[in-house]
Design a protein around this motif. Sequence first.
Motif, PDB file in Angstrom:
ATOM      1  N   GLY A   1       0.817  -1.205   0.000  1.00 38.82           N
ATOM      2  CA  GLY A   1       0.000   0.000   0.000  1.00 38.82           C
ATOM      3  C   GLY A   1       0.848   1.251   0.000  1.00 38.82           C
ATOM      4  N   ASP A   2       0.495   2.199   0.872  1.00 38.44           N
ATOM      5  CA  ASP A   2       1.213   3.466   0.969  1.00 38.44           C
ATOM      6  C   ASP A   2       2.109   3.504   2.200  1.00 38.44           C
ATOM      7  OD1 ASP A   2       0.077   4.643  -1.320  1.00 38.44           O
ATOM      8  OD2 ASP A   2      -1.738   5.106  -0.221  1.00 38.44           O
ATOM      9  N   ALA A   3       2.566   2.352   2.635  1.00 40.01           N
ATOM     10  CA  ALA A   3       3.397   2.290   3.838  1.00 40.01           C
ATOM     11  C   ALA A   3       4.683   3.081   3.663  1.00 40.01           C
ATOM     12  CB  ALA A   3       3.734   0.840   4.171  1.00 40.01           C
ATOM     13  N   ARG A   4       5.136   3.709   4.760  1.00 38.06           N
ATOM     14  CA  ARG A   4       6.418   4.397   4.799  1.00 38.06           C
ATOM     15  C   ARG A   4       7.157   3.903   6.031  1.00 38.06           C
ATOM     16  NH1 ARG A   4       4.602   5.243   0.551  1.00 38.06           N
ATOM     17  NH2 ARG A   4       4.424   7.205  -0.596  1.00 38.06           N
ATOM     18  N   VAL A   5       8.087   2.993   5.833  1.00 40.87           N
ATOM     19  CA  VAL A   5       8.855   2.429   6.940  1.00 40.87           C
ATOM     20  C   VAL A   5      10.239   3.051   6.912  1.00 40.87           C
ATOM     21  CG1 VAL A   5       9.745   0.320   7.985  1.00 40.87           C
ATOM     22  CG2 VAL A   5       7.558   0.280   6.777  1.00 40.87           C
ATOM     23  N   SER A   6      10.538   3.898   7.875  1.00 44.43           N
ATOM     24  CA  SER A   6      11.810   4.615   7.863  1.00 44.43           C
ATOM     25  C   SER A   6      12.730   4.232   9.015  1.00 44.43           C
ATOM     26  CB  SER A   6      11.562   6.130   7.896  1.00 44.43           C
ATOM     27  OG  SER A   6      10.873   6.492   9.070  1.00 44.43           O
ATOM     28  N   LYS A   7      12.195   3.535   9.997  1.00 54.18           N
ATOM     29  CA  LYS A   7      13.026   3.097  11.118  1.00 54.18           C
ATOM     30  C   LYS A   7      12.468   1.794  11.668  1.00 54.18           C
ATOM     31  CE  LYS A   7      10.559   6.435  14.036  1.00 54.18           C
ATOM     32  NZ  LYS A   7       9.844   7.106  12.949  1.00 54.18           N
ATOM     33  N   ARG A   8      13.227   1.136  12.483  1.00 55.74           N
ATOM     34  CA  ARG A   8      12.837  -0.186  12.956  1.00 55.74           C
ATOM     35  C   ARG A   8      11.575  -0.167  13.798  1.00 55.74           C
ATOM     36  NH1 ARG A   8      18.675  -3.114  14.227  1.00 55.74           N
ATOM     37  NH2 ARG A   8      19.784  -2.154  12.508  1.00 55.74           N
ATOM     38  N   THR A   9      11.287   0.968  14.421  1.00 56.29           N
ATOM     39  CA  THR A   9      10.088   1.050  15.238  1.00 56.29           C
ATOM     40  C   THR A   9       8.816   1.200  14.416  1.00 56.29           C
ATOM     41  OG1 THR A   9      10.473   3.428  15.492  1.00 56.29           O
ATOM     42  CG2 THR A   9      11.286   2.002  17.239  1.00 56.29           C
ATOM     43  N   ASP A  10       8.933   1.355  13.091  1.00 57.97           N
ATOM     44  CA  ASP A  10       7.763   1.517  12.229  1.00 57.97           C
ATOM     45  C   ASP A  10       7.152   0.192  11.799  1.00 57.97           C
ATOM     46  OD1 ASP A  10       7.709   4.252  12.204  1.00 57.97           O
ATOM     47  OD2 ASP A  10       8.976   4.446  10.440  1.00 57.97           O
ATOM     48  N   ILE A  11       7.780  -0.903  12.101  1.00 52.61           N
ATOM     49  CA  ILE A  11       7.285  -2.193  11.634  1.00 52.61           C
ATOM     50  C   ILE A  11       7.571  -3.276  12.665  1.00 52.61           C
ATOM     51  CG2 ILE A  11       9.438  -2.631  10.345  1.00 52.61           C
ATOM     52  CD1 ILE A  11       7.718  -4.199   8.314  1.00 52.61           C
ATOM     53  N   GLN A  12       6.621  -4.201  12.807  1.00 54.53           N
ATOM     54  CA  GLN A  12       6.807  -5.390  13.626  1.00 54.53           C
ATOM     55  C   GLN A  12       6.107  -6.553  12.948  1.00 54.53           C
ATOM     56  OE1 GLN A  12       5.437  -4.725  17.687  1.00 54.53           O
ATOM     57  NE2 GLN A  12       7.531  -4.241  18.288  1.00 54.53           N
ATOM     58  N   TRP A  13       6.555  -7.742  13.265  1.00 54.47           N
ATOM     59  CA  TRP A  13       5.854  -8.927  12.779  1.00 54.47           C
ATOM     60  C   TRP A  13       5.948 -10.019  13.818  1.00 54.47           C
ATOM     61  CZ3 TRP A  13       9.704  -6.362  10.319  1.00 54.47           C
ATOM     62  CH2 TRP A  13      10.976  -6.930  10.376  1.00 54.47           C
ATOM     63  N   PHE A  14       4.921 -10.875  13.801  1.00 54.64           N
ATOM     64  CA  PHE A  14       4.804 -11.956  14.764  1.00 54.64           C
ATOM     65  C   PHE A  14       4.596 -13.252  13.980  1.00 54.64           C
ATOM     66  CE2 PHE A  14       3.093  -8.019  16.398  1.00 54.64           C
ATOM     67  CZ  PHE A  14       3.681  -7.882  17.645  1.00 54.64           C
ATOM     68  N   THR A  15       5.436 -14.214  14.202  1.00 54.00           N
ATOM     69  CA  THR A  15       5.367 -15.463  13.451  1.00 54.00           C
ATOM     70  C   THR A  15       4.793 -16.582  14.310  1.00 54.00           C
ATOM     71  OG1 THR A  15       7.632 -16.060  14.062  1.00 54.00           O
ATOM     72  CG2 THR A  15       7.330 -14.821  12.017  1.00 54.00           C
ATOM     73  N   GLY A  16       4.279 -17.605  13.648  1.00 51.52           N
ATOM     74  CA  GLY A  16       3.728 -18.754  14.351  1.00 51.52           C
ATOM     75  C   GLY A  16       2.430 -18.437  15.058  1.00 51.52           C
ATOM     76  N   VAL A  17       1.576 -17.594  14.434  1.00 50.81           N
ATOM     77  CA  VAL A  17       0.314 -17.231  15.069  1.00 50.81           C
ATOM     78  C   VAL A  17      -0.865 -17.732  14.242  1.00 50.81           C
ATOM     79  CG1 VAL A  17       1.312 -15.206  16.170  1.00 50.81           C
ATOM     80  CG2 VAL A  17       0.253 -14.973  13.925  1.00 50.81           C
ATOM     81  N   GLY A  18      -2.003 -17.907  14.902  1.00 49.29           N
ATOM     82  CA  GLY A  18      -3.191 -18.383  14.219  1.00 49.29           C
ATOM     83  C   GLY A  18      -3.195 -19.890  14.040  1.00 49.29           C
ATOM     84  N   SER A  19      -4.286 -20.398  13.524  1.00 51.31           N
ATOM     85  CA  SER A  19      -4.441 -21.846  13.375  1.00 51.31           C
ATOM     86  C   SER A  19      -3.484 -22.438  12.359  1.00 51.31           C
ATOM     87  CB  SER A  19      -5.882 -22.170  12.963  1.00 51.31           C
ATOM     88  OG  SER A  19      -6.238 -21.489  11.767  1.00 51.31           O
ATOM     89  N   ASP A  20      -2.976 -21.610  11.429  1.00 52.60           N
ATOM     90  CA  ASP A  20      -2.042 -22.118  10.423  1.00 52.60           C
ATOM     91  C   ASP A  20      -0.605 -21.683  10.699  1.00 52.60           C
ATOM     92  OD1 ASP A  20      -2.409 -19.463   9.918  1.00 52.60           O
ATOM     93  OD2 ASP A  20      -2.681 -19.667   7.749  1.00 52.60           O
ATOM     94  N   GLN A  21      -0.372 -21.137  11.912  1.00 53.58           N
ATOM     95  CA  GLN A  21       0.983 -20.756  12.323  1.00 53.58           C
ATOM     96  C   GLN A  21       1.623 -19.792  11.327  1.00 53.58           C
ATOM     97  OE1 GLN A  21       2.620 -22.197  15.485  1.00 53.58           O
ATOM     98  NE2 GLN A  21       0.390 -21.968  15.563  1.00 53.58           N
ATOM     99  N   GLY A  22       0.868 -18.795  10.902  1.00 54.98           N
ATOM    100  CA  GLY A  22       1.352 -17.825   9.919  1.00 54.98           C
ATOM    101  C   GLY A  22       2.037 -16.623  10.550  1.00 54.98           C
ATOM    102  N   THR A  23       2.176 -15.558   9.763  1.00 49.54           N
ATOM    103  CA  THR A  23       2.871 -14.345  10.188  1.00 49.54           C
ATOM    104  C   THR A  23       1.927 -13.153  10.153  1.00 49.54           C
ATOM    105  OG1 THR A  23       5.012 -15.137   9.429  1.00 49.54           O
ATOM    106  CG2 THR A  23       4.767 -12.760   9.673  1.00 49.54           C
ATOM    107  N   LEU A  24       1.942 -12.374  11.222  1.00 54.19           N
ATOM    108  CA  LEU A  24       1.200 -11.117  11.306  1.00 54.19           C
ATOM    109  C   LEU A  24       2.194  -9.977  11.136  1.00 54.19           C
ATOM    110  CD1 LEU A  24      -1.290  -9.343  12.043  1.00 54.19           C
ATOM    111  CD2 LEU A  24      -0.620  -9.627  14.452  1.00 54.19           C
ATOM    112  N   THR A  25       2.004  -9.152  10.105  1.00 51.38           N
ATOM    113  CA  THR A  25       2.860  -8.002   9.853  1.00 51.38           C
ATOM    114  C   THR A  25       2.113  -6.719  10.199  1.00 51.38           C
ATOM    115  OG1 THR A  25       3.954  -9.172   8.031  1.00 51.38           O
ATOM    116  CG2 THR A  25       4.255  -6.788   8.141  1.00 51.38           C
ATOM    117  N   VAL A  26       2.762  -5.842  10.937  1.00 50.72           N
ATOM    118  CA  VAL A  26       2.152  -4.581  11.373  1.00 50.72           C
ATOM    119  C   VAL A  26       3.098  -3.442  11.001  1.00 50.72           C
ATOM    120  CG1 VAL A  26       1.077  -3.351  13.283  1.00 50.72           C
ATOM    121  CG2 VAL A  26       1.259  -5.855  13.371  1.00 50.72           C
TER     122      VAL A  26
END
Length: 212
Positions: free
Chosen positions: A129-154
């Motif tokens: 989309g129109d994301a602007r990630v300029s530093k490490r605090t602008d993005i996080q992700w969590f792996t192994g979540v949900g019934s299919d052990q997928g990844t949540l990106t924020v």
Amino acid sequence: MTSKENKKYVLLKDDTKKTWDGKTLYRVKALVAIGLLVSPGTLGGYIESEKNLSVSGNAWVSGNAEVYGNARVYGNAEVSGNARVYGNAEVSGNARVYGNAEVSGDAWVYGNAWVSGDARVYGNAWVSGDARVSKRTDIQWFTGVGSDQGTLTVFRQKDGSVFLIRGCFGGTLEEFKAAVQKTHGNNRYGQHYNMLIQSVEFWFNSGEEVSK
């Protein structure tokens, strides 16, 4: 050094550099005009082989940027500055990766997204989309979540809002909360997602830069 199919750029055998893990990268030189800013003869950044940079379209690698491994840059995407894209990462659409940013693993940056500064995008993260990630605090992700052990990106978008991607879902934090409640209610997965939501709210809505 170029294939018969590649009329877009050439890899210069006499202008190389080594990556931290010993791969040999070759500087690219444009053979034709690419977009509005690259004219024939323009020197670009460094790639390992033609599989890293599309031989069609306006995709380009410039400056001291490096693209190697199974990573791909295509569409109208651009990697510049001191940025590095490697692993199985993909940069496509109108995306821009620049500064000292790194995109690696199975990460995908696409759409109109920009990743810059000292940002690091890796794992199974998707930035779109129109994301602007300029530093490490602008993005996080969590792996192994949900019934299919997928990844949540924020990640934070350019207007300051928070956007989440999980599987086929993409939406705001409030939309994600509603989707979790509808799909999982208060079962084990729902409770786990709600814990992650609390973490996201703390991190992105604190209004302060979080120190390293």
